[in-house]
Design a protein around this motif. Structure first.
Motif, PDB file in Angstrom:
ATOM      1  N   ALA A  54       2.369 -21.835  21.614  1.00 36.66           N
ATOM      2  CA  ALA A  54       2.862 -21.164  22.824  1.00 36.66           C
ATOM      3  C   ALA A  54       2.094 -19.876  23.093  1.00 36.66           C
ATOM      4  N   ILE A  55       1.773 -19.129  22.040  1.00 41.28           N
ATOM      5  CA  ILE A  55       1.021 -17.879  22.202  1.00 41.28           C
ATOM      6  C   ILE A  55      -0.401 -18.172  22.671  1.00 41.28           C
ATOM      7  N   VAL A  56      -1.025 -19.203  22.093  1.00 39.35           N
ATOM      8  CA  VAL A  56      -2.391 -19.567  22.474  1.00 39.35           C
ATOM      9  C   VAL A  56      -2.441 -19.998  23.937  1.00 39.35           C
ATOM     10  N   TYR A  57      -1.505 -20.882  24.328  1.00 33.46           N
ATOM     11  CA  TYR A  57      -1.485 -21.362  25.711  1.00 33.46           C
ATOM     12  C   TYR A  57      -1.039 -20.265  26.678  1.00 33.46           C
ATOM     13  N   GLY A  58      -0.109 -19.419  26.226  1.00 32.38           N
ATOM     14  CA  GLY A  58       0.376 -18.344  27.081  1.00 32.38           C
ATOM     15  C   GLY A  58      -0.713 -17.359  27.460  1.00 32.38           C
ATOM     16  N   ALA A  59      -1.769 -17.277  26.638  1.00 31.00           N
ATOM     17  CA  ALA A  59      -2.868 -16.348  26.904  1.00 31.00           C
ATOM     18  C   ALA A  59      -3.916 -16.952  27.832  1.00 31.00           C
ATOM     19  N   LYS A  60      -3.802 -18.248  28.119  1.00 37.15           N
ATOM     20  CA  LYS A  60      -4.792 -18.894  28.980  1.00 37.15           C
ATOM     21  C   LYS A  60      -4.618 -18.455  30.428  1.00 37.15           C
ATOM     22  N   LYS A  61      -5.725 -18.410  31.145  1.00 32.43           N
ATOM     23  CA  LYS A  61      -5.696 -18.000  32.542  1.00 32.43           C
ATOM     24  C   LYS A  61      -5.294 -19.166  33.440  1.00 32.43           C
ATOM     25  N   ALA A  62      -4.900 -18.823  34.653  1.00 33.68           N
ATOM     26  CA  ALA A  62      -4.517 -19.847  35.620  1.00 33.68           C
ATOM     27  C   ALA A  62      -5.731 -20.685  36.011  1.00 33.68           C
ATOM     28  N   SER A  63      -5.455 -21.920  36.434  1.00 36.17           N
ATOM     29  CA  SER A  63      -6.518 -22.824  36.864  1.00 36.17           C
ATOM     30  C   SER A  63      -6.057 -23.558  38.120  1.00 36.17           C
ATOM     31  N   GLU A  64      -6.894 -24.439  38.623  1.00 40.15           N
ATOM     32  CA  GLU A  64      -6.529 -25.181  39.825  1.00 40.15           C
ATOM     33  C   GLU A  64      -5.341 -26.108  39.563  1.00 40.15           C
ATOM     34  N   SER A  65      -5.255 -26.653  38.368  1.00 37.86           N
ATOM     35  CA  SER A  65      -4.143 -27.552  38.044  1.00 37.86           C
ATOM     36  C   SER A  65      -2.915 -26.802  37.548  1.00 37.86           C
ATOM     37  N   MET A  66      -3.123 -25.611  36.946  1.00 30.23           N
ATOM     38  CA  MET A  66      -2.019 -24.775  36.453  1.00 30.23           C
ATOM     39  C   MET A  66      -2.126 -23.425  37.148  1.00 30.23           C
ATOM     40  N   THR A  67      -1.687 -23.368  38.408  1.00 31.63           N
ATOM     41  CA  THR A  67      -1.908 -22.183  39.236  1.00 31.63           C
ATOM     42  C   THR A  67      -1.149 -20.952  38.741  1.00 31.63           C
ATOM     43  N   PHE A  68      -0.071 -21.140  37.991  1.00 34.31           N
ATOM     44  CA  PHE A  68       0.658 -20.025  37.399  1.00 34.31           C
ATOM     45  C   PHE A  68       0.225 -19.773  35.959  1.00 34.31           C
ATOM     46  N   GLY A  69      -0.763 -20.529  35.481  1.00 36.06           N
ATOM     47  CA  GLY A  69      -1.137 -20.421  34.084  1.00 36.06           C
ATOM     48  C   GLY A  69      -0.071 -21.066  33.203  1.00 36.06           C
ATOM     49  N   TYR A  70       0.131 -20.496  32.020  1.00 38.02           N
ATOM     50  CA  TYR A  70       1.120 -21.032  31.074  1.00 38.02           C
ATOM     51  C   TYR A  70       2.190 -19.984  30.782  1.00 38.02           C
ATOM     52  N   VAL A  71       2.674 -19.328  31.849  1.00 33.61           N
ATOM     53  CA  VAL A  71       3.600 -18.211  31.669  1.00 33.61           C
ATOM     54  C   VAL A  71       4.925 -18.646  31.037  1.00 33.61           C
ATOM     55  N   LYS A  72       5.268 -19.936  31.150  1.00 36.11           N
ATOM     56  CA  LYS A  72       6.533 -20.409  30.590  1.00 36.11           C
ATOM     57  C   LYS A  72       6.407 -20.924  29.155  1.00 36.11           C
ATOM     58  N   ALA A  73       5.216 -20.816  28.574  1.00 36.84           N
ATOM     59  CA  ALA A  73       5.004 -21.318  27.219  1.00 36.84           C
ATOM     60  C   ALA A  73       5.945 -20.634  26.223  1.00 36.84           C
ATOM     61  N   GLU A  74       6.119 -19.312  26.385  1.00 37.13           N
ATOM     62  CA  GLU A  74       7.008 -18.552  25.490  1.00 37.13           C
ATOM     63  C   GLU A  74       8.442 -19.075  25.546  1.00 37.13           C
ATOM     64  N   ILE A  75       8.945 -19.293  26.775  1.00 38.21           N
ATOM     65  CA  ILE A  75      10.320 -19.746  26.949  1.00 38.21           C
ATOM     66  C   ILE A  75      10.495 -21.165  26.432  1.00 38.21           C
ATOM     67  N   MET A  76       9.505 -22.022  26.696  1.00 37.63           N
ATOM     68  CA  MET A  76       9.571 -23.403  26.224  1.00 37.63           C
ATOM     69  C   MET A  76       9.644 -23.453  24.698  1.00 37.63           C
ATOM     70  N   ALA A  77       8.803 -22.645  24.037  1.00 33.64           N
ATOM     71  CA  ALA A  77       8.804 -22.597  22.575  1.00 33.64           C
ATOM     72  C   ALA A  77      10.140 -22.070  22.047  1.00 33.64           C
ATOM     73  N   ALA A  78      10.673 -21.042  22.701  1.00 33.20           N
ATOM     74  CA  ALA A  78      11.959 -20.479  22.280  1.00 33.20           C
ATOM     75  C   ALA A  78      13.073 -21.522  22.389  1.00 33.20           C
ATOM     76  N   PHE A  79      13.054 -22.294  23.474  1.00 32.14           N
ATOM     77  CA  PHE A  79      14.081 -23.318  23.679  1.00 32.14           C
ATOM     78  C   PHE A  79      13.983 -24.424  22.621  1.00 32.14           C
ATOM     79  N   ILE A  80      12.767 -24.924  22.388  1.00 23.80           N
ATOM     80  CA  ILE A  80      12.579 -25.994  21.400  1.00 23.80           C
ATOM     81  C   ILE A  80      12.962 -25.513  20.010  1.00 23.80           C
TER      82      ILE A  80
END
Length: 310
Positions: A54-80
């Motif tokens: 989640a930390i690795v993906y959360g640091a990635k920049k936005a792209s054409e397919s992921m326009t918001f980046g991976y800002v929810k990676a932290e929350i997804m990891a916390a939930f799982i």
């Protein structure tokens, strides 16, 4: 960000070593309790890997397919992680009750030694993760009265911290139980302590599970009326607003949008100044990304409630 990544990598390495040591000690002593705890720790190592990803993906920049980046990676990891931890604790709770009703012989000295080593590793891991749980941010405006101090609790790191805290208290219960069994022969104490700590960890973890779930559902925890007043009072040319939305994609960001009804006689330059001022005011109140749609008096009768236009 790199500090959190390094901390998780260190904790993962320590706990992999612990899993191997507990399995060897469990097989050598014939203690199913140690082997069960080893597999519980193995599950937590997997949870830590999820946090690291989640930390690795959360640091990635936005792209054409992921326009918001991976800002929810932290929350997804916390939930799982919090969901997995609660399920694990329920399993341990059931097993502890079953062990209480059907006690088995335990090799106390080996159990005490192994659990004390586990306690030291888990306690050290817990301290490391706790130190990386809170982030401090200072926002400074042009004037002194605009200065703000914000503390953000990283839910991903908190879920990892709770996993290690759970392991630490379970190791402590196994060690205390081993001492009592060794000196007094009261085998049931191991199960009693496990039940108490399992209930405590479930109680501590459930609020995080609930918070991360609602965050994934884009729920709002802010006072909409307060935000509405901030916007309305920022400029006298604002007639009304409607469809105000707010949500938090992670522990540090707050996104939102609104439709703003303005005086029809304003120029484009004047409108831009109004919108820029609104974004500045909202940024000083922790709203980091805000979309504003300016509209004419034609839309002045629309309700401000976001619930009526979904």
């Amino acid at each position: 960000m790199s500090d959190k990544k390094q901390t998780l990598q260190k904790v993962i390495a320590l706990n992999i070593s612990l899993v191997i040591a507990e399995i060897i000690a469990g097989i050598y002593s014939g203690s199913m309790a140690l082997i069960a705890d080893a597999f519980h720790n193995l599950g937590d190592v997997l949870a830590l890997f999820i946090s690291l990803i989640a930390i690795v993906y959360g640091a990635k920049k936005a792209s054409e397919s992921m326009t918001f980046g991976y800002v929810k990676a932290e929350i997804m990891a916390a939930f799982i992680n919090s969901l997995f931890l609660i399920i694990t604790m329920i399993f341990i709770l059931v097993e502890s009750i079953n062990r209480f009703l059907n006690p088995s012989e335990i090799n106390a000295p080996i159990v005490i030694f192994a659990s004390l080593i586990a306690l030291c590793i888990n306690a050290y891991s817990t301290i490391l993760l706790k130190q990386n749980n809170i982030e401090h941010h200072h926002d400074h405006g042009e004037n002194e009265h605009h200065d703000h101090h914000h503390e953000h609790e990283d839910m991903n790191m908190k879920s990892a911290y709770l996993h290690m805290l759970g392991d630490a208290v379970i190791s402590l219960s196994v060690a205390v139980g081993g001492v009592i069994i060794y000196f007094f022969g009261v085998v049931a104490i191991d199960s009693v302590l496990s039940v108490i700590f399992s209930i405590y960890i479930i109680k501590e973890t459930f609020p995080l599970l609930k918070k991360s779930f609602y965050s994934l559902m884009d729920s709002n925890i802010d006072d909409l009326k307060q935000i509405e007043n901030l916007i309305i009072n920022s400029n006298s040319s604002i007639l009304s607003l409607h469809d105000l939305h707010l949500y938090r994609p992670n522990s540090k960001e707050c996104y939102g949008s609104v439709h703003l009804v303005l005086n029809g006689n304003l120029t484009l330059v004047e409108i831009e100044v109004i919108l820029e001022n609104i974004r500045l005011v909202l940024a000083q109140n922790g709203i980091t990304h805000f979309i504003i749609q300016p509209e004419s008096n034609k839309y002045n009768s629309i309700s401000t409630s976001c619930c009526n236009h979904l």
